[in-house]
Write a protein that holds these residues in place. Structure first.
Motif, PDB file in Angstrom:
ATOM      1  N   LYS A 273       0.829  -1.206   0.000  1.00 16.42           N
ATOM      2  CA  LYS A 273       0.000   0.000   0.000  1.00 16.42           C
ATOM      3  C   LYS A 273       0.870   1.265   0.000  1.00 16.42           C
ATOM      4  O   LYS A 273       0.552   2.247  -0.676  1.00 16.42           O
ATOM      5  CB  LYS A 273      -0.946  -0.011   1.203  1.00 16.42           C
ATOM      6  N   ILE A 274       1.969   1.236   0.765  1.00 19.24           N
ATOM      7  CA  ILE A 274       2.866   2.398   0.792  1.00 19.24           C
ATOM      8  C   ILE A 274       3.516   2.598  -0.574  1.00 19.24           C
ATOM      9  O   ILE A 274       3.558   3.713  -1.111  1.00 19.24           O
ATOM     10  CB  ILE A 274       3.945   2.225   1.882  1.00 19.24           C
ATOM     11  N   ARG A 275       4.002   1.510  -1.154  1.00 19.82           N
ATOM     12  CA  ARG A 275       4.634   1.609  -2.473  1.00 19.82           C
ATOM     13  C   ARG A 275       3.621   2.018  -3.539  1.00 19.82           C
ATOM     14  O   ARG A 275       3.964   2.710  -4.496  1.00 19.82           O
ATOM     15  CB  ARG A 275       5.295   0.282  -2.831  1.00 19.82           C
ATOM     16  N   GLY A 276       2.377   1.609  -3.343  1.00 19.78           N
ATOM     17  CA  GLY A 276       1.329   1.982  -4.285  1.00 19.78           C
ATOM     18  C   GLY A 276       1.061   3.481  -4.309  1.00 19.78           C
ATOM     19  O   GLY A 276       0.544   4.009  -5.298  1.00 19.78           O
ATOM     20  N   LYS A 277       1.422   4.163  -3.227  1.00 20.93           N
ATOM     21  CA  LYS A 277       1.254   5.620  -3.146  1.00 20.93           C
ATOM     22  C   LYS A 277       2.561   6.359  -3.446  1.00 20.93           C
ATOM     23  O   LYS A 277       2.654   7.570  -3.242  1.00 20.93           O
ATOM     24  CB  LYS A 277       0.751   6.015  -1.756  1.00 20.93           C
ATOM     25  N   GLY A 278       3.564   5.621  -3.922  1.00 20.80           N
ATOM     26  CA  GLY A 278       4.818   6.259  -4.322  1.00 20.80           C
ATOM     27  C   GLY A 278       5.896   6.278  -3.267  1.00 20.80           C
ATOM     28  O   GLY A 278       6.987   6.812  -3.506  1.00 20.80           O
ATOM     29  N   GLY A 279       5.642   5.707  -2.091  1.00 16.63           N
ATOM     30  CA  GLY A 279       6.633   5.714  -1.021  1.00 16.63           C
ATOM     31  C   GLY A 279       7.740   4.694  -1.241  1.00 16.63           C
ATOM     32  O   GLY A 279       7.552   3.685  -1.932  1.00 16.63           O
ATOM     33  N   TYR A 280       8.911   4.961  -0.650  1.00 14.72           N
ATOM     34  CA  TYR A 280      10.063   4.055  -0.742  1.00 14.72           C
ATOM     35  C   TYR A 280      10.162   3.274   0.560  1.00 14.72           C
ATOM     36  O   TYR A 280      10.177   3.860   1.649  1.00 14.72           O
ATOM     37  CB  TYR A 280      11.344   4.862  -0.964  1.00 14.72           C
ATOM     38  N   VAL A 281      10.238   1.944   0.458  1.00 11.43           N
ATOM     39  CA  VAL A 281      10.347   1.092   1.646  1.00 11.43           C
ATOM     40  C   VAL A 281      11.515   0.132   1.475  1.00 11.43           C
ATOM     41  O   VAL A 281      11.593  -0.602   0.491  1.00 11.43           O
ATOM     42  CB  VAL A 281       9.057   0.284   1.904  1.00 11.43           C
ATOM     43  N   PHE A 282      12.417   0.148   2.446  1.00  4.06           N
ATOM     44  CA  PHE A 282      13.559  -0.763   2.506  1.00  4.06           C
ATOM     45  C   PHE A 282      13.209  -1.841   3.526  1.00  4.06           C
ATOM     46  O   PHE A 282      12.752  -1.528   4.629  1.00  4.06           O
ATOM     47  CB  PHE A 282      14.802   0.014   2.940  1.00  4.06           C
ATOM     48  N   ILE A 283      13.420  -3.110   3.179  1.00  8.25           N
ATOM     49  CA  ILE A 283      12.954  -4.215   4.018  1.00  8.25           C
ATOM     50  C   ILE A 283      14.116  -4.905   4.724  1.00  8.25           C
ATOM     51  O   ILE A 283      15.152  -5.177   4.114  1.00  8.25           O
ATOM     52  CB  ILE A 283      12.200  -5.261   3.169  1.00  8.25           C
ATOM     53  N   ILE A 284      13.923  -5.194   6.010  1.00  3.95           N
ATOM     54  CA  ILE A 284      14.837  -6.046   6.772  1.00  3.95           C
ATOM     55  C   ILE A 284      14.003  -7.224   7.254  1.00  3.95           C
ATOM     56  O   ILE A 284      13.051  -7.053   8.018  1.00  3.95           O
ATOM     57  CB  ILE A 284      15.458  -5.296   7.962  1.00  3.95           C
ATOM     58  N   SER A 285      14.350  -8.428   6.791  1.00  6.08           N
ATOM     59  CA  SER A 285      13.503  -9.585   7.058  1.00  6.08           C
ATOM     60  C   SER A 285      14.325 -10.864   7.033  1.00  6.08           C
ATOM     61  O   SER A 285      15.443 -10.886   6.502  1.00  6.08           O
ATOM     62  CB  SER A 285      12.389  -9.661   6.004  1.00  6.08           C
ATOM     63  N   GLN A 287      12.886 -13.459   5.670  1.00  3.03           N
ATOM     64  CA  GLN A 287      12.154 -14.168   4.635  1.00  3.03           C
ATOM     65  C   GLN A 287      12.455 -13.513   3.286  1.00  3.03           C
ATOM     66  O   GLN A 287      12.730 -12.328   3.211  1.00  3.03           O
ATOM     67  CB  GLN A 287      10.650 -14.115   4.927  1.00  3.03           C
ATOM     68  N   SER A 288      12.388 -14.308   2.221  1.00  2.00           N
ATOM     69  CA  SER A 288      12.698 -13.800   0.889  1.00  2.00           C
ATOM     70  C   SER A 288      11.751 -12.659   0.533  1.00  2.00           C
ATOM     71  O   SER A 288      10.543 -12.763   0.705  1.00  2.00           O
ATOM     72  CB  SER A 288      12.574 -14.924  -0.142  1.00  2.00           C
ATOM     73  N   GLU A 289      12.310 -11.562   0.059  1.00  2.00           N
ATOM     74  CA  GLU A 289      11.509 -10.380  -0.252  1.00  2.00           C
ATOM     75  C   GLU A 289      11.931  -9.787  -1.591  1.00  2.00           C
ATOM     76  O   GLU A 289      13.035 -10.006  -2.069  1.00  2.00           O
ATOM     77  CB  GLU A 289      11.692  -9.311   0.835  1.00  2.00           C
ATOM     78  N   GLU A 290      11.020  -9.011  -2.172  1.00  2.00           N
ATOM     79  CA  GLU A 290      11.387  -8.235  -3.343  1.00  2.00           C
ATOM     80  C   GLU A 290      12.320  -7.116  -2.907  1.00  2.00           C
ATOM     81  O   GLU A 290      12.309  -6.686  -1.761  1.00  2.00           O
ATOM     82  CB  GLU A 290      10.127  -7.657  -3.999  1.00  2.00           C
ATOM     83  N   GLU A 291      13.152  -6.662  -3.809  1.00  2.00           N
ATOM     84  CA  GLU A 291      14.122  -5.620  -3.490  1.00  2.00           C
ATOM     85  C   GLU A 291      13.438  -4.264  -3.308  1.00  2.00           C
ATOM     86  O   GLU A 291      12.354  -4.049  -3.840  1.00  2.00           O
ATOM     87  CB  GLU A 291      15.161  -5.539  -4.610  1.00  2.00           C
ATOM     88  N   PRO A 292      14.096  -3.331  -2.599  1.00  2.00           N
ATOM     89  CA  PRO A 292      15.366  -3.495  -1.888  1.00  2.00           C
ATOM     90  C   PRO A 292      15.151  -4.152  -0.522  1.00  2.00           C
ATOM     91  O   PRO A 292      14.253  -3.765   0.220  1.00  2.00           O
ATOM     92  CB  PRO A 292      15.857  -2.058  -1.734  1.00  2.00           C
ATOM     93  N   ALA A 293      15.954  -5.144  -0.226  1.00  2.00           N
ATOM     94  CA  ALA A 293      15.798  -5.872   1.030  1.00  2.00           C
ATOM     95  C   ALA A 293      17.123  -6.465   1.474  1.00  2.00           C
ATOM     96  O   ALA A 293      17.989  -6.773   0.652  1.00  2.00           O
ATOM     97  CB  ALA A 293      14.765  -6.982   0.872  1.00  2.00           C
ATOM     98  N   ILE A 294      17.264  -6.622   2.769  1.00  2.00           N
ATOM     99  CA  ILE A 294      18.346  -7.405   3.350  1.00  2.00           C
ATOM    100  C   ILE A 294      17.699  -8.604   4.016  1.00  2.00           C
ATOM    101  O   ILE A 294      16.862  -8.451   4.913  1.00  2.00           O
ATOM    102  CB  ILE A 294      19.154  -6.582   4.368  1.00  2.00           C
ATOM    103  N   VAL A 295      18.038  -9.791   3.533  1.00  2.00           N
ATOM    104  CA  VAL A 295      17.451 -11.018   4.062  1.00  2.00           C
ATOM    105  C   VAL A 295      18.401 -11.604   5.099  1.00  2.00           C
ATOM    106  O   VAL A 295      19.556 -11.918   4.803  1.00  2.00           O
ATOM    107  CB  VAL A 295      17.179 -12.038   2.936  1.00  2.00           C
ATOM    108  N   LEU A 296      17.916 -11.739   6.314  1.00  2.00           N
ATOM    109  CA  LEU A 296      18.719 -12.212   7.430  1.00  2.00           C
ATOM    110  C   LEU A 296      18.595 -13.723   7.600  1.00  2.00           C
ATOM    111  O   LEU A 296      17.620 -14.327   7.147  1.00  2.00           O
ATOM    112  CB  LEU A 296      18.248 -11.530   8.722  1.00  2.00           C
TER     113      LEU A 296
END
Length: 340
Positions: A273-285, A287-296
């Protein structure tokens, strides 16, 4: 590493081993506390010494305890009546000399059982507590890193011990976590490129999480404020929908910490929903995620707070370097805050 802040970050796994060695020598103290039969506990501290107890707070809640956590500044003036004779009060302060901690100790009745968690055996906190548990790590050269990790370890050790978990079982989980920390740091050179591509921050940085991950969000705001002097706000993912979502636009920046499988679907929905409104989200998880992400590396949820903070620590350093700031160098504050 080239600077004291990054040296402190890379030393965290070894410092946790030193902390664990000390905890092994404090088992009898914790068993004596357990024998008193408390079922209500309050954790309190300032800044990272407050946030480090979130895992322990949640762990004891799931074990049926009345488990609470307050900023010491708020506990003194707004929630002091919550501290009763049936309360086990855990005060956390790496220096043991923070102004609010000393004030609280002066105000408490001698009938209150106080556990002081500190890195300074000669501190006011250590001397005035009913029981003391020591972190046993080298003091940082920069902002809080090693002692934050030690605070998580000691409070979790206490919580698990009070719930009947043996030191050996706690140690097994933590040593596995330390190996994962070493893996993350060794791989940081590879994923640092993702971090370096983080957009320039011209607005507020949001850190979003639920449960234990929210603890990392809170601690993360301190790193961005202290290390890179970036305005940052921590928010629960659920609460973000209730008003704050209105700030999302093309200039919106957030870090989403999501390691709890039970709520991961909800977090991913918020991300979309955030990305759908143009926001930038960096993920720390984990679990496998779409980029940009750091998978732990995947780990037991009670040890996740040790892992999720490391990418944030390094991201704060990258942002500071982009701004020409020496990472972790205090401008107006100091290592120990003695005033209220």
């Amino acid at each position: 590493m080239g600077d004291t802040y990054m040296e402190d970050i890379f030393s965290q796994p070894e410092s946790l081993k030193e902390c664990v060695n000390m905890l092994g020598k404090q088992i009898e103290t914790v068993m004596e506390i357990k024998s008193k039969g408390y079922r209500k506990i309050i954790f309190t501290g300032m800044g990272s010494s407050n946030y480090c107890a979130i895992t322990a707070e949640q762990y004891l809640t799931e074990q049926g305890w009345l488990s609470l956590r307050y900023s010491t500044a708020e506990l003194i003036y707004s929630y002091f009546d919550a501290v009763q004779e049936d309360t086990l009060l855990v005060i956390i302060s790496q220096s043991g000399e923070s102004g609010e901690v000393v004030k609280l100790l002066e105000k408490l009745s001698r009938k209150i059982c106080v556990i002081g968690i500190t890195n300074n055996p000669e501190s006011t906190l250590a001397k005035k507590s009913s029981y003391s548990l020591f972190m046993n790590v080298s003091m940082e050269k920069s902002v809080t890193t090693r002692t934050y990790m030690a605070g998580i370890a000691v409070t979790l050790f206490l919580a698990m011990s009070l719930s009947g978990i043996s030191y050996g079982e706690f140690l097994k989980g933590l040593l596995k976590c330390i190996k994962n920390m070493e893996t993350i740091l060794n791989e940081s050179i590879e994923w640092k490129k993702k971090v370096e591509e983080f957009p320039d921050i011209t607005n507020t940085m949001w850190l979003l999480g639920r449960g234990i991950d929210y603890g990392t969000a809170l601690a993360g705001t301190l790193f961005f404020r202290e290390v890179s002097r970036v305005m940052s706000i921590a928010e629960y993912c659920g609460e973000f929908r209730h008003g704050p979502f209105e700030v999302v636009d093309s200039g919106f920046l957030a870090i989403l910490i999501t390691t709890d499988k039970e709520v991961h679907r909800l977090n991913k929905n918020l991300l979309e929903k955030i990305r759908g409104k143009g926001g930038y989200v960096f993920i720390i998880s984990d679990q496998s995620e779409e980029e940009p992400a750091i998978v732990l590396p995947i780990c037991d949820k009670w040890y996740s707070q040790f892992l999720t903070i490391i990418p944030i620590q390094i991201l704060a350093d990258c942002i500071a370097k982009k701004k020409g700031i020496k990472s972790g160098e205090f401008r107006w504050g100091s290592k120990i805050t003695k005033g209220e």
